[in-house]
Design a protein around this motif. Structure first.
Motif, PDB file in Angstrom:
ATOM      1  N   SER A 241       6.256  -3.845  -5.918  1.00 43.79           N
ATOM      2  CA  SER A 241       5.965  -2.463  -5.524  1.00 43.79           C
ATOM      3  C   SER A 241       7.255  -1.693  -5.240  1.00 43.79           C
ATOM      4  CB  SER A 241       5.029  -2.427  -4.311  1.00 43.79           C
ATOM      5  OG  SER A 241       5.668  -2.970  -3.180  1.00 43.79           O
ATOM      6  N   VAL A 242       8.248  -2.348  -4.626  1.00 46.79           N
ATOM      7  CA  VAL A 242       9.492  -1.624  -4.323  1.00 46.79           C
ATOM      8  C   VAL A 242      10.301  -1.414  -5.606  1.00 46.79           C
ATOM      9  CG1 VAL A 242      11.058  -3.534  -3.696  1.00 46.79           C
ATOM     10  CG2 VAL A 242      11.305  -1.342  -2.597  1.00 46.79           C
TER      11      VAL A 242
ATOM     12  N   ILE B 258       0.273   1.754 -13.837  1.00 46.88           N
ATOM     13  CA  ILE B 258       1.550   2.138 -13.236  1.00 46.88           C
ATOM     14  C   ILE B 258       1.329   2.662 -11.820  1.00 46.88           C
ATOM     15  CG2 ILE B 258       3.462   3.764 -13.407  1.00 46.88           C
ATOM     16  CD1 ILE B 258       3.034   3.678 -16.455  1.00 46.88           C
ATOM     17  N   SER B 259       0.330   3.529 -11.668  1.00 46.47           N
ATOM     18  CA  SER B 259       0.216   4.242 -10.380  1.00 46.47           C
ATOM     19  C   SER B 259      -0.543   3.464  -9.316  1.00 46.47           C
ATOM     20  CB  SER B 259      -0.476   5.590 -10.592  1.00 46.47           C
ATOM     21  OG  SER B 259      -1.860   5.408 -10.736  1.00 46.47           O
ATOM     22  N   GLY B 260      -1.582   2.728  -9.697  1.00 43.61           N
ATOM     23  CA  GLY B 260      -2.344   1.948  -8.718  1.00 43.61           C
ATOM     24  C   GLY B 260      -3.332   2.761  -7.889  1.00 43.61           C
ATOM     25  N   SER B 261      -3.403   4.063  -8.119  1.00 48.06           N
ATOM     26  CA  SER B 261      -4.334   4.884  -7.333  1.00 48.06           C
ATOM     27  C   SER B 261      -5.265   5.631  -8.280  1.00 48.06           C
ATOM     28  CB  SER B 261      -3.562   5.873  -6.465  1.00 48.06           C
ATOM     29  OG  SER B 261      -4.410   6.915  -6.052  1.00 48.06           O
ATOM     30  N   SER B 262      -6.576   5.366  -8.167  1.00 47.47           N
ATOM     31  CA  SER B 262      -7.538   5.954  -9.105  1.00 47.47           C
ATOM     32  C   SER B 262      -7.597   7.465  -9.005  1.00 47.47           C
ATOM     33  CB  SER B 262      -8.937   5.408  -8.837  1.00 47.47           C
ATOM     34  OG  SER B 262      -8.938   4.052  -9.031  1.00 47.47           O
ATOM     35  N   THR B 263      -7.557   7.964  -7.771  1.00 46.84           N
ATOM     36  CA  THR B 263      -7.695   9.402  -7.595  1.00 46.84           C
ATOM     37  C   THR B 263      -6.468  10.125  -8.159  1.00 46.84           C
ATOM     38  OG1 THR B 263      -8.809   8.812  -5.562  1.00 46.84           O
ATOM     39  CG2 THR B 263      -8.378  11.124  -5.896  1.00 46.84           C
ATOM     40  N   ALA B 264      -5.275   9.591  -7.831  1.00 46.43           N
ATOM     41  CA  ALA B 264      -4.039  10.194  -8.351  1.00 46.43           C
ATOM     42  C   ALA B 264      -4.018  10.103  -9.871  1.00 46.43           C
ATOM     43  CB  ALA B 264      -2.829   9.479  -7.771  1.00 46.43           C
TER      44      ALA B 264
ATOM     45  N   ILE C 141       0.838  -1.225   0.000  1.00 42.85           N
ATOM     46  CA  ILE C 141       0.000   0.000   0.000  1.00 42.85           C
ATOM     47  C   ILE C 141       0.866   1.265   0.000  1.00 42.85           C
ATOM     48  CG2 ILE C 141      -1.737   1.324   1.311  1.00 42.85           C
ATOM     49  CD1 ILE C 141      -3.098  -1.297   1.916  1.00 42.85           C
ATOM     50  N   PRO C 142       1.730   1.487   1.009  1.00 40.52           N
ATOM     51  CA  PRO C 142       2.525   2.729   0.929  1.00 40.52           C
ATOM     52  C   PRO C 142       3.464   2.741  -0.283  1.00 40.52           C
ATOM     53  CG  PRO C 142       3.262   1.370   2.773  1.00 40.52           C
ATOM     54  CD  PRO C 142       2.006   0.747   2.257  1.00 40.52           C
ATOM     55  N   LEU C 143       3.948   1.551  -0.678  1.00 36.90           N
ATOM     56  CA  LEU C 143       4.938   1.549  -1.763  1.00 36.90           C
ATOM     57  C   LEU C 143       4.302   1.836  -3.127  1.00 36.90           C
ATOM     58  CD1 LEU C 143       7.282  -1.352  -0.612  1.00 36.90           C
ATOM     59  CD2 LEU C 143       7.576   1.092  -0.337  1.00 36.90           C
ATOM     60  N   PHE C 144       3.150   1.243  -3.419  1.00 38.39           N
ATOM     61  CA  PHE C 144       2.502   1.571  -4.695  1.00 38.39           C
ATOM     62  C   PHE C 144       1.996   3.014  -4.704  1.00 38.39           C
ATOM     63  CE2 PHE C 144       1.814  -3.031  -6.031  1.00 38.39           C
ATOM     64  CZ  PHE C 144       2.626  -2.925  -7.126  1.00 38.39           C
ATOM     65  N   VAL C 145       1.529   3.498  -3.540  1.00 45.07           N
ATOM     66  CA  VAL C 145       1.096   4.909  -3.467  1.00 45.07           C
ATOM     67  C   VAL C 145       2.301   5.812  -3.736  1.00 45.07           C
ATOM     68  CG1 VAL C 145       0.200   6.730  -1.956  1.00 45.07           C
ATOM     69  CG2 VAL C 145      -0.835   4.470  -1.901  1.00 45.07           C
ATOM     70  N   LEU C 146       3.455   5.471  -3.145  1.00 43.56           N
ATOM     71  CA  LEU C 146       4.663   6.267  -3.359  1.00 43.56           C
ATOM     72  C   LEU C 146       5.094   6.214  -4.829  1.00 43.56           C
ATOM     73  CD1 LEU C 146       7.072   7.898  -2.270  1.00 43.56           C
ATOM     74  CD2 LEU C 146       8.182   5.761  -1.641  1.00 43.56           C
ATOM     75  N   ALA C 147       5.067   5.006  -5.401  1.00 41.10           N
ATOM     76  CA  ALA C 147       5.458   4.865  -6.812  1.00 41.10           C
ATOM     77  C   ALA C 147       4.530   5.693  -7.700  1.00 41.10           C
ATOM     78  CB  ALA C 147       5.416   3.394  -7.223  1.00 41.10           C
TER      79      ALA C 147
ATOM     80  N   SER D  96       2.198  13.241   0.832  1.00 41.77           N
ATOM     81  CA  SER D  96       0.973  12.734   0.216  1.00 41.77           C
ATOM     82  C   SER D  96       0.857  11.215   0.412  1.00 41.77           C
ATOM     83  CB  SER D  96       0.989  13.169  -1.248  1.00 41.77           C
ATOM     84  OG  SER D  96       0.483  12.237  -2.066  1.00 41.77           O
ATOM     85  N   THR D  97       1.987  10.499   0.326  1.00 44.11           N
ATOM     86  CA  THR D  97       1.982   9.044   0.542  1.00 44.11           C
ATOM     87  C   THR D  97       1.627   8.723   1.994  1.00 44.11           C
ATOM     88  OG1 THR D  97       3.742   8.850  -1.086  1.00 44.11           O
ATOM     89  CG2 THR D  97       3.407   6.958   0.347  1.00 44.11           C
ATOM     90  N   ILE D  98       2.214   9.469   2.923  1.00 45.41           N
ATOM     91  CA  ILE D  98       1.988   9.209   4.352  1.00 45.41           C
ATOM     92  C   ILE D  98       0.526   9.474   4.712  1.00 45.41           C
ATOM     93  CG2 ILE D  98       2.523  10.123   6.660  1.00 45.41           C
ATOM     94  CD1 ILE D  98       5.445  10.505   5.568  1.00 45.41           C
ATOM     95  N   LEU D  99      -0.034  10.562   4.193  1.00 51.17           N
ATOM     96  CA  LEU D  99      -1.417  10.913   4.541  1.00 51.17           C
ATOM     97  C   LEU D  99      -2.395   9.853   4.044  1.00 51.17           C
ATOM     98  CD1 LEU D  99      -1.529  14.775   3.979  1.00 51.17           C
ATOM     99  CD2 LEU D  99      -1.449  13.543   6.134  1.00 51.17           C
TER     100      LEU D  99
END
Lengths: 429, 189
Positions: A243-244, A108-114, A60-66, A272-275
């Motif tokens: 993810s890493v 690539i990003s894994g986050s719909s909102t981003a 979760i944090p790693l794909f959000v960070l990527a 942004s990743t931490i939040l």
């Protein structure tokens, strides 16, 4: 006890308590009032720890960070340039290219909102230039961003895999064909409406040379999809390792190849990743307490018996599940909904003879729909934030896209092969 | 009163900065540890014994630190639609009641987590060879820090009744979100 726990959760949620606490409090009370409960209270900190002490949750944090690194690092723009050159021909072509690039970028990003925000920033000016009305363009972006959530490495599928004990690689493979079905539905709608309403230009804009240049520029970005999907589905990496690798590769190409990423941007990317991760992971930790309380109070068994009484056939069960998630999706964010309901509903679905991966995908397809419409539509709000128009203006242009997504949702729900073909082919079930 | 509010705001700011850099360091630790795992496993063909367990324990600490940062910024998931139906004044007091309840629950879990630390005092993690109190202390850290944050936010909100000024980022964020949610009806009026 089960009814009391659910009632307390709903009451606290309605009163505006943070969802993580609204989940934890009935869990603590459920443990305390269970037989021998006072002595069991020490499991509360233990469950909070065990809830997030998971190798798979590291994704979760790693794909959000990527995803954040790449959104800021210029990858979205390269993918859109490629899609514009290749798909954006004729009326509706640019709208179709927007759907395609949103789906690629989600890969690539894994986050719909981003994903929605990144593609919207790149495409909206061009869509406006080509005569697409802003509310229509925003509706396309919201619907595409929401439906792209079925494309791996989506966070929702990782959470379904962790909380419902399913193969994450299997879920990633299972989401691909339903995502393509949704994508085809959206592209057809964009092109049809654009022809009917004369949106977009007719002439082709890109030469072969321009197409080649756009392709070469997008190769490093496209290679990321090969690393993530090829690595996980080919059994080379675990999703966590992928993810890493995505983080390191994303940083290297954004910083050294595209050079859009600057070091001073890193604190904002980390923040942004931490939040985002903090909110999600704390809900997961809290839900571990509630799940424990429900298990010792035999709530899943009671619920299964009740559901079996009212929904004896798998067909009816799936319909009830879809109606349930449609309403859940209307009132709350999808992630907490998945964390709370999937551990309870998945065993019941399996007892009805439904494949767990198919069940995970159809639930995710339903929640994807909710991301596109108010009141909980995060993709809609992300698109509106970029286009700077109130979401009420987008509702009417959004209706045809939502109608298409409801039809494709029913297809995905009742034709199991669409979700199960790839996982079975790749032996990931 | 405002001096006290400013002092509270400074405390929360210092706390936020400290926790943010701590969480950032943990995030970097997760990336480095897992990348080392991939490198040693696939390139050097010598899997590391400690990396998976180390990363999992790092994630537990990261989750708690990130939850604290998210709490300060008002980024935790909240269902707001039902409370839109009541007046802003009633909503203010309801939020304070929820804050007090949250603090009580967090302090209870904090107390339980201290008791649990005694229970695992003699255990050692097999991979990283750490005493198990180290990873489990994340729960004590998280619940206590969250309780402090919620106490500071509640005090700031109560003091704002006298001073008319709000310093809490979470409260300001909530005001903004409620403003956006109520915008359609406000426009109709």
């Amino acid at each position: 006890m089960g009814i009391a726990m659910v009632a307390i959760f709903l009451l606290l949620m309605l009163l505006g308590a943070p969802i993580a606490l609204a989940i934890m409090i009935p869990g603590v009370l459920g443990i305390y009032f269970s037989p021998g409960g006072e002595g069991l209270l020490l499991v509360v900190p233990q469950q909070l720890f065990l809830g997030v002490n998971s190798f798979q949750l590291l994704t979760i944090p790693l794909f959000v960070l990527a995803g954040t690194l790449m959104a800021e690092g210029g990858i979205a723009r390269r993918l859109m340039d490629l899609a514009e050159c290749t798909v954006a021909r004729g009326r509706g072509g640019l709208g179709a290219a927007t759907v395609v690039s949103t789906m690629f970028f989600h890969g690539i990003s894994g986050s719909s909102t981003a994903d929605t925000a990144a593609i919207a920033r790149v495409t909206l000016p061009t869509l406006k230039d080509q005569g697409y009305p802003v509310p229509f363009a925003t509706a396309v972006l919201a619907a595409a961003g929401a439906t792209a959530t079925l494309i791996p490495p989506t966070i929702d599928l990782i959470i379904i895999g962790v909380v419902a004990n399913m193969s994450i690689a299997g879920l990633f493979a299972g989401g691909l064909i339903p995502a393509v079905i949704n994508g085809i539905g959206l592209i057809s709608t964009v092109v049809y409406l654009s022809w009917r309403r004369s949106y977009g230009r007719l002439q082709m804009t890109a030469s072969l040379r321009q197409m080649f240049i756009a392709f070469v520029k997008a190769v490093p970005a496209l290679f990321m999809i090969v690393i993530i999907l090829g690595g996980i589905l080919g059994g080379v990496f675990t999703p966590t390792e992928a993810s890493v690798v995505a983080v390191v590769y994303g940083f290297l190409i954004s910083f050294f190849v595209y050079r859009d990423l600057k070091l001073h941007m890193l604190p904002a990317i980390f923040r942004s990743t931490i939040l985002l991760s903090g909110g999600v992971l704390f809900v997961i930790a809290s839900s571990s307490v509630l799940t424990y309380a429900m298990t010792i109070n035999q709530v899943p068994q009671s619920l299964a018996a009740a559901l079996n009484e009212y929904a004896s056939s798998p067909w009816l069960f799936l319909l009830l599940v879809q109606i349930l998630f449609f309403f859940i999706g209307m009132i709350m964010d999808g992630l907490p909904a998945l964390i709370i309901t999937m551990p309870i509903l998945t065993p019941i679905a399996v007892a009805h003879g439904i494949q767990p991966i198919h069940f995970g995908i159809l639930v995710e397809a339903n929640l994807a729909l909710a991301m596109a419409h108010p009141p909980a539509g995060t993709c809609l709000y992300a698109a509106c934030a970029v286009s700077k128009i109130p979401f009420e203006k987008v509702i009417v242009p959004l209706i045809p896209f939502l109608a298409v997504l409801i039809v494709t949702l029913l297809i995905i729900t009742y034709v199991e092969k669409f979700s199960m073909f790839l996982p079975q082919l790749l032996h990931l079930t | 009163m405002e001096t006290l509010q400013r002092a509270l705001a400074r405390l929360v700011t210092v706390l936020e900065r400290g926790i943010f850099w701590f969480a950032s360091a943990l995030l970097l630790f997760l990336v480095v540890t897992l990348f080392c795992q991939v490198f040693w496993r696939y390139v050097l063909l010598q899997p590391l014994q400690w990396s998976e367990e180390g990363a999992r324990f790092g994630l537990v600490w990261f989750s708690m630190a990130a939850a604290c940062t998210a709490a300060i910024e008002g980024q935790h998931f909240v269902f707001r639609w039902a409370t839109l139906l009541i007046s802003p004044a009633a909503r203010f007091w309801l939020r304070r009641a929820m804050d007090v309840l949250t603090v009580l629950v967090l302090l209870t879990v904090f107390k339980l987590s201290l008791d649990y630390l005694n229970l695992v005092a003699a255990q050692t993690a097999t991979g990283v060879q750490l005493n198990m109190r180290v990873p489990y202390a994340a729960v004590s850290f998280g619940t206590l820090t969250l309780a402090i944050i919620f106490v500071a936010e509640t005090l700031d909100a109560l003091l704002s009744l006298r001073t008319g000024r709000v310093f809490s980022a979470r409260e300001l964020n909530e005001t903004l979100i409620y403003g956006q949610l109520q915008a359609p009806s406000a426009r109709k009026e």
